[in-house]
Design an enzyme around this catalytic site. Sequence first.
Site, PDB file in Angstrom:
ATOM      1  CG  ASP A 113      -0.452  -0.369   8.181  1.00 18.78           C
ATOM      2  OD1 ASP A 113      -1.305   0.476   8.516  1.00 18.78           O
ATOM      3  OD2 ASP A 113       0.743  -0.085   7.972  1.00 18.78           O
TER       4      ASP A 113
ATOM      5  CE  LYS B   3       0.938   1.214   4.463  1.00 12.69           C
ATOM      6  NZ  LYS B   3       1.664   2.406   4.870  1.00 12.69           N
TER       7      LYS B   3
HETATM    8  O1  C5P Z   1       0.273  -2.056  14.640  1.00 11.86           O
HETATM    9  P1  C5P Z   1       1.687  -2.222  14.192  1.00 11.86           P
HETATM   10  O2  C5P Z   1       2.393  -3.313  14.941  1.00 11.86           O
HETATM   11  O3  C5P Z   1       1.846  -2.314  12.720  1.00 11.86           O
HETATM   12  O4  C5P Z   1       2.421  -0.863  14.599  1.00 11.86           O
HETATM   13  C1  C5P Z   1       3.813  -0.796  14.739  1.00 11.86           C
HETATM   14  C2  C5P Z   1       4.196   0.389  15.618  1.00 11.86           C
HETATM   15  O5  C5P Z   1       3.927   1.609  14.921  1.00 11.86           O
HETATM   16  C3  C5P Z   1       3.430   0.528  16.916  1.00 11.86           C
HETATM   17  O6  C5P Z   1       4.014  -0.233  17.939  1.00 11.86           O
HETATM   18  C4  C5P Z   1       3.547   2.010  17.199  1.00 11.86           C
HETATM   19  O7  C5P Z   1       4.812   2.324  17.719  1.00 11.86           O
HETATM   20  C5  C5P Z   1       3.498   2.615  15.809  1.00 11.86           C
HETATM   21  N1  C5P Z   1       2.132   3.043  15.422  1.00 11.86           N
HETATM   22  C6  C5P Z   1       1.602   4.175  16.035  1.00 11.86           C
HETATM   23  N2  C5P Z   1       0.335   4.587  15.687  1.00 11.86           N
HETATM   24  C7  C5P Z   1      -0.386   3.922  14.756  1.00 11.86           C
HETATM   25  C8  C5P Z   1       0.145   2.773  14.100  1.00 11.86           C
HETATM   26  C9  C5P Z   1       1.419   2.356  14.473  1.00 11.86           C
HETATM   27  O8  C5P Z   1       2.238   4.792  16.872  1.00 11.86           O
HETATM   28  N3  C5P Z   1      -1.618   4.350  14.451  1.00 11.86           N
END
Ligand code: C5P
Length: 312
Positions: free
Chosen positions: A146, A12
């Site tokens: 995501d 994406k």
């Molecule tokens: O959800 P995911 O594991 O992909 O997110 C990775 C990291 O990205 C999270 O631990 C956080 O530090 C950051 N993040 C964030 N806010 C979001 C998505 C991700 O701070 N909306």
Amino acid sequence: MTTKVQARAPGKVNLHLAVGERREDGYHPLATIFQAVGVWETVTASARDDGEYVLTLDTTPAVASSAHPIPLDDTNLAVRAARMVAGRYGISDGVDLRIKKDVPVAGGMAGGSADAAAALVACAHLWEVGATRDELMELGAALGADVPFALLGHTAVGVDRGDELSPAMTRGEFHWVFATSSKGLSTPTVFAEFDRQVDAGHRAVTEPQIDGNVMRALMAGDAHALGASLSNDLQSAALALAPYLQLTIDAALEADALGAIISGSGPTVAALGRSRQHALAIAAHISAVDVANSVFTASGPVAGASVISSGH
Ligand code: C5P
């Protein structure tokens, strides 16, 4: 009985990424517009009956050029996805997962999330658990912010952590160029740099809002208007950590890209062309000035995760 299922999920680009202030849980509230583009992660799930989970990776340019090691153990998102399907539906068989990665690793294009989405779909099909798309979306959201979009695909607005999705109306196809950097940037590090810039008073944070100009450009199929309204609140954080990415953005604009931004948390740079041919010309220019690790083109929107073959 089905013993082998192949599924794929797209990478994406965020056409718009507005980021609010860090929450208590460490996440940031987002208002984003995702577009799925035609570069794919392919997961082949093969039946086992010994309860083991075994992951192998095909060696592709995306894997070979990555400075970020991809975990092959239980921390891998595809393995976690497979275990989650098994846990939810009471499956004790185990599975072999083979991943062919074409989305840049740690690149800001949600390649790891696409692995998880493809693994969810492949395992649900292999084990014939009868999962609805909503059930898979719920499992996906537990794996990462995501992942639900990698299941949904096309173009969508994401709020909250980026995982509360609603489809966006679009017309036609958009032609993108993606320039990767071998160094990779970790998403938490880029969000932490964003927080540092906020704490240092270098930037103000407001309630994240969706940009109506992007929505109108999408609905009209107007690539010029879309290029002019691309935006990413994580861009200055990514550029602070990897200043050389500005050279790639500049190279894309020299080749008359309609817009060029950091994709998600970077370091991949996304540039929008007027047409497929123009995207190829921008890619050739970026390659010629030698500022990126590798360059490829892809068009969007494309569908989300789906089964592409199943058999024995
Ligand atoms: O959800 P995911 O594991 O992909 O997110 C990775 C990291 O990205 C999270 O631990 C956080 O530090 C950051 N993040 C964030 N806010 C979001 C998505 C991700 O701070 N909306």
